[in-house]
Write an enzyme that holds these catalytic residues in place. Structure first.
Site, PDB file in Angstrom:
ATOM      1  N   ASP A 143      64.860  49.607   7.574  1.00  0.00           N
ATOM      2  CA  ASP A 143      65.535  49.068   8.753  1.00  0.00           C
ATOM      3  C   ASP A 143      65.454  50.137   9.842  1.00  0.00           C
ATOM      4  O   ASP A 143      65.075  51.287   9.585  1.00  0.00           O
ATOM      5  CB  ASP A 143      66.973  48.666   8.415  1.00  0.00           C
ATOM      6  CG  ASP A 143      67.497  47.602   9.375  1.00  0.00           C
ATOM      7  OD1 ASP A 143      66.854  47.348  10.408  1.00  0.00           O
ATOM      8  OD2 ASP A 143      68.568  47.027   9.100  1.00  0.00           O
ATOM      9  N   ASP A 169      65.597  45.762  16.959  1.00  0.00           N
ATOM     10  CA  ASP A 169      66.094  44.549  17.620  1.00  0.00           C
ATOM     11  C   ASP A 169      67.499  44.787  18.171  1.00  0.00           C
ATOM     12  O   ASP A 169      68.126  45.798  17.845  1.00  0.00           O
ATOM     13  CB  ASP A 169      66.106  43.376  16.619  1.00  0.00           C
ATOM     14  CG  ASP A 169      66.870  43.702  15.338  1.00  0.00           C
ATOM     15  OD1 ASP A 169      66.674  44.808  14.801  1.00  0.00           O
ATOM     16  OD2 ASP A 169      67.684  42.872  14.884  1.00  0.00           O
ATOM     17  N   CYS A 227      83.281  40.531 -18.982  1.00  0.00           N
ATOM     18  CA  CYS A 227      81.881  40.641 -18.585  1.00  0.00           C
ATOM     19  C   CYS A 227      81.085  41.328 -19.689  1.00  0.00           C
ATOM     20  O   CYS A 227      81.513  42.343 -20.228  1.00  0.00           O
ATOM     21  CB  CYS A 227      81.749  41.424 -17.284  1.00  0.00           C
ATOM     22  SG  CYS A 227      80.031  41.546 -16.768  1.00  0.00           S
ATOM     23  N   CYS A 254      77.821  42.293 -19.265  1.00  0.00           N
ATOM     24  CA  CYS A 254      76.607  42.888 -18.716  1.00  0.00           C
ATOM     25  C   CYS A 254      76.412  44.261 -19.372  1.00  0.00           C
ATOM     26  O   CYS A 254      77.357  44.840 -19.904  1.00  0.00           O
ATOM     27  CB  CYS A 254      76.696  42.990 -17.194  1.00  0.00           C
ATOM     28  SG  CYS A 254      77.611  44.410 -16.587  1.00  0.00           S
ATOM     29  N   CYS A 314      79.113  46.862 -18.429  1.00  0.00           N
ATOM     30  CA  CYS A 314      80.492  46.671 -18.908  1.00  0.00           C
ATOM     31  C   CYS A 314      80.588  46.700 -20.433  1.00  0.00           C
ATOM     32  O   CYS A 314      81.645  47.036 -20.972  1.00  0.00           O
ATOM     33  CB  CYS A 314      81.039  45.334 -18.419  1.00  0.00           C
ATOM     34  SG  CYS A 314      81.215  45.243 -16.638  1.00  0.00           S
TER      35      CYS A 314
HETATM   36  N1  GUN Z   1      71.169  44.590   9.131  1.00  0.00           N
HETATM   37  C1  GUN Z   1      72.136  43.640   9.160  1.00  0.00           C
HETATM   38  N2  GUN Z   1      72.010  42.876  10.262  1.00  0.00           N
HETATM   39  C2  GUN Z   1      70.956  43.337  10.949  1.00  0.00           C
HETATM   40  C3  GUN Z   1      70.323  42.940  12.184  1.00  0.00           C
HETATM   41  O1  GUN Z   1      70.728  42.008  12.845  1.00  0.00           O
HETATM   42  N3  GUN Z   1      69.204  43.663  12.553  1.00  0.00           N
HETATM   43  C4  GUN Z   1      68.719  44.693  11.809  1.00  0.00           C
HETATM   44  N4  GUN Z   1      67.630  45.333  12.223  1.00  0.00           N
HETATM   45  N5  GUN Z   1      69.313  45.081  10.664  1.00  0.00           N
HETATM   46  C5  GUN Z   1      70.405  44.414  10.245  1.00  0.00           C
HETATM   47 ZN    ZN Z   2      79.732  43.681 -15.974  1.00  0.00          ZN
END
Ligand code: GUN
Ligand code: ZN
Length: 640
Positions: free
Chosen positions: A88, A123, A273, A275, A278
């Site tokens: 990201d 963005d 649970c 898993c 756990c």
């Molecule tokens: N992570 C959660 N929401 C967003 C978003 O709207 N844009 C970006 N780039 N990362 C995110």
């Molecule tokens: Zn669990």
């Protein structure tokens, strides 16, 4: 590149090819914070089976040590992850902490320099409380940045984030413009606050608006959706990718995620649970652990819940019962139920992607089930295409299915008196001659009917009788006997053709003398012979027809192109003639009204008959996919 393997409504099982391997979707990418590794990326790969993770290039870039390591070793080595890495860009930090001091160009270049497989445009996060003007301006800026990122991305794949806040038209417009750019994955962004505030009905509006604008051939990622509770529903809406930071965040404050909600360690009375995290522990033993061990166990538990749920979702798509799973999951929280109920607004859109039939029966899970596109299609086709044989109606109440088996003598009695038997079913009136088609015979309702269902049935019944205009409508028990001669199978054959193909094709298919070949075992219609030509075969499982070559040729002759057709390029014709399937890249044009699993005629560019088959994808999907089966061909005339 994306290839669709299996579908169920808007949900799909796909293979997404990247330079670090193929990702099977739906998939969730755990968020890896490079500064705090509660569960290491290697463990995510080996122990949990995650083939892709997401990390944050903005955090890496702002830490001198991490930045240097990432640029010298590369991201895969630095994180020790052999799979696919998405990064990201810092947008989420701007949402959390305000303005970030980087440019889009810098972030794209940086993501390239560390060897990210899928990078993200910087963005602009469109907040739910922003004015339309603010949102509109920001979307334009995001589009501009995305366009530029596509120019400079090199061989890195790029996330083009659909923004537009809570304005569906701005979302759809943004998605439509991005679909024309050289983007590889489409996250839907700006949705985290809506999920945090449980505004699921608006989330549905946003996802559907984005899906409408996007091209089908690219994966859709719902940014910030990582709770197991929402995954089935979001997949049903056509989201392919998810990410979760919450598995770790929740673990930090002792919160366990389950498919029915999030529960605090101190509130849970019993740890039910099993898993691998756990197993062998009790609530008391976990409470006694030091903070770090406890956090690690809960984070692992959360990840196992996610992987379990995703496996179940995949299985449900494979078995074509994701609707049931999503409906059941949406009962975990009233806000999720709001989301499910919101789907009623999108019946027409959902219907376009709804298969004509499934191998399994529809199970009623609550009154929302009746709003499913399969029932919506039934209503529409009944109102548009049904023409009764007898112009008076006799009403029967719903009972065991198939109706024509359990009501055989009643149906005979009223027909002999010149009445059409109409059964009042939980999804509306059913003319007896249509009782074997999907989803009428293939749906299970409880015997005790709820008020919503009663009300909807009443509305639909009024519409039906308004449209069909029977001369008389009475209860079946008012009719004693009669002596009119008729052939139930002939009535069924025409009514089914009208329902499945509409009047134009029915007139082409069924003319002159109609002979029927019945199954020796069941007595049901198998083959339909019109004027000596075998034009249709009736399928036992869903009550619909498969088109025979003679029938297909009649349609080609009388119904103008491209109706009922897929037109393939010349190169593909010899292969299809041998019975090979028609792949997306070979289909030049197709009837845009064909639904998944509908009968379709394959023709060459001069409209010559090539084969019959069933459409796997719709035309807008075929246009967008470069791979995968578009039409399953019926080879050597055998049934598919
Ligand atoms: N992570 C959660 N929401 C967003 C978003 O709207 N844009 C970006 N780039 N990362 C995110
Ligand atoms: Zn669990």
């Amino acid at each position: 590149m994306l290839e669709i393997v299996k579908r169920d409504g808007l949900a799909r099982l796909c293979k997404f090819e990247t330079r670090s391997g193929i990702l099977k979707t739906p998939a969730l990418l755990p968020v890896v914070n490079p500064k705090i590794l509660i569960v290491t990326p290697k463990e995510l790969y080996n122990e949990f089976g995650f083939r892709a993770i997401i990390t944050n290039s903005y955090i890496i870039k702002n830490d001198t040590n991490l930045k240097n390591r990432a640029q010298t070793e590369g991201l895969h080595r630095m994180l020790d992850f052999p799979g696919i890495i998405m990064t990201d860009s810092g947008t989420f930090q701007s949402h959390m902490y305000g303005e970030v001091k980087v440019t889009n160009d810098e972030m794209i270049d940086f993501q390239k320099s560390i060897g990210t497989d899928i990078g993200t445009v910087l963005d602009i996060f469109t907040e739910p409380y922003w004015t339309r003007e603010e949102v509109s301006r920001s979307v334009s800026e995001t589009l501009e940045r995305t366009r530029h990122a596509c120019d400079i991305k090199g061989d890195m794949m790029i996330n083009g984030v659909v923004q537009g806040s809570v304005y569906p038209d701005l979302r759809e417009d943004c998605a439509r413009k991005m679909a024309t750019m050289n983007v590889d994955v489409h996250p839907i962004g700006g949705t985290v606050p809506l999920m945090e505030q449980y505004r699921y009905a608006e989330l549905v509006d946003i996802i559907i608006a984005s899906k409408k604008g996007l091209a089908a051939g690219r994966p859709v990622h719902l940014f910030g959706a990582g709770h197991p509770m929402i995954l089935a529903f979001a997949t049903l809406l056509g989201c392919d990718l998810f990410d979760s930071a919450s598995y770790a965040k929740f673990a930090r404050d002792d919160r366990f995620m389950f498919t029915d909600g999030t529960f605090r360690l101190n509130d849970i009375q019993f740890l039910d649970c099993n898993c691998p995290a756990c197993r062998g522990n009790t609530l008391e033993s976990i409470k006694k652990m030091d903070k770090k061990s406890r956090e690690s166990i809960i984070a692992r538990h959360n990840l196992y819940q996610i992987t379990n749920e995703l496996a179940l979702i995949r299985r449900c798509i494979e078995e074509e019962r994701l609707w049931e799973l999503a409906e059941i999951r949406c009962r975990a929280h009233p806000a999720l139920l709001d989301g499910l109920r919101r789907l009623r607004f999108y019946k027409d859109y959902l219907e376009c992607k709804e298969p004509i039939s499934r191998d399994r029966a529809i199970f009623y899970t609550g009154s929302e089930s009746r709003a499913r596109p399969a029932f919506h299609r039934y209503t529409e086709r009944l109102l548009e295409r049904y023409v009764p044989y007898f112009h008076k109606a006799a009403i029967f109440t719903d009972s065991k299915k198939p109706y024509s088996k359990y009501y055989a003598s009643g149906f005979n009695r009223v027909r002999a008196a010149g009445y059409t038997p109409i059964i009042m079913s939980p999804f509306g009136p059913v003319p007896a001659e249509l009782d074997e088609i999907y989803p009428i015979a293939q749906s299970l309702f409880p015997g005790i009917i709820d008020c919503d269902t009663n009300e909807d049935v009443k509305k639909m019944t009024d519409l039906f009788f308004e449209k069909v205009k029977f001369e008389e409508v009475i209860s079946e028990n008012e009719i004693k006997s009669g002596n009119i001669e008729y052939d139930t199978n002939q009535i069924r054959v025409r009514a089914t053709a009208m329902y499945q193909f509409g009047p134009e094709a029915t007139n082409a298919l069924l003319h002159g003398k109609i002979d029927l070949v019945l199954s020796r075992k069941t007595g049901k219609v198998r083959n339909v012979i019109s004027d000596g030509e075998h034009v249709l075969s009736m399928r036992a499982n869903d009550g619909f027809y498969t088109l025979r070559p003679e029938g297909a040729k009649r349609i080609i002759e009388l119904v103008p192109t491209p109706k009922f057709r897929a037109i393939v390029v010349d190169d593909a014709v010899p292969y299809i003639l041998q019975g090979r399937n028609a792949f997306c890249q070979f289909v030049a044009n197709m009837d845009p009204n064909i639904r998944p699993m509908e009968e379709i005629i394959v023709v060459d560019k001069d409209d010559n008959f090539v084969a019959t088959g069933r459409a796997i994808l719709t035309w807008d999907e075929i246009k967008s996919f470069k791979r995968g089966i578009a039409v399953k061909i019926r080879s050597g005339g055998s049934e598919v």
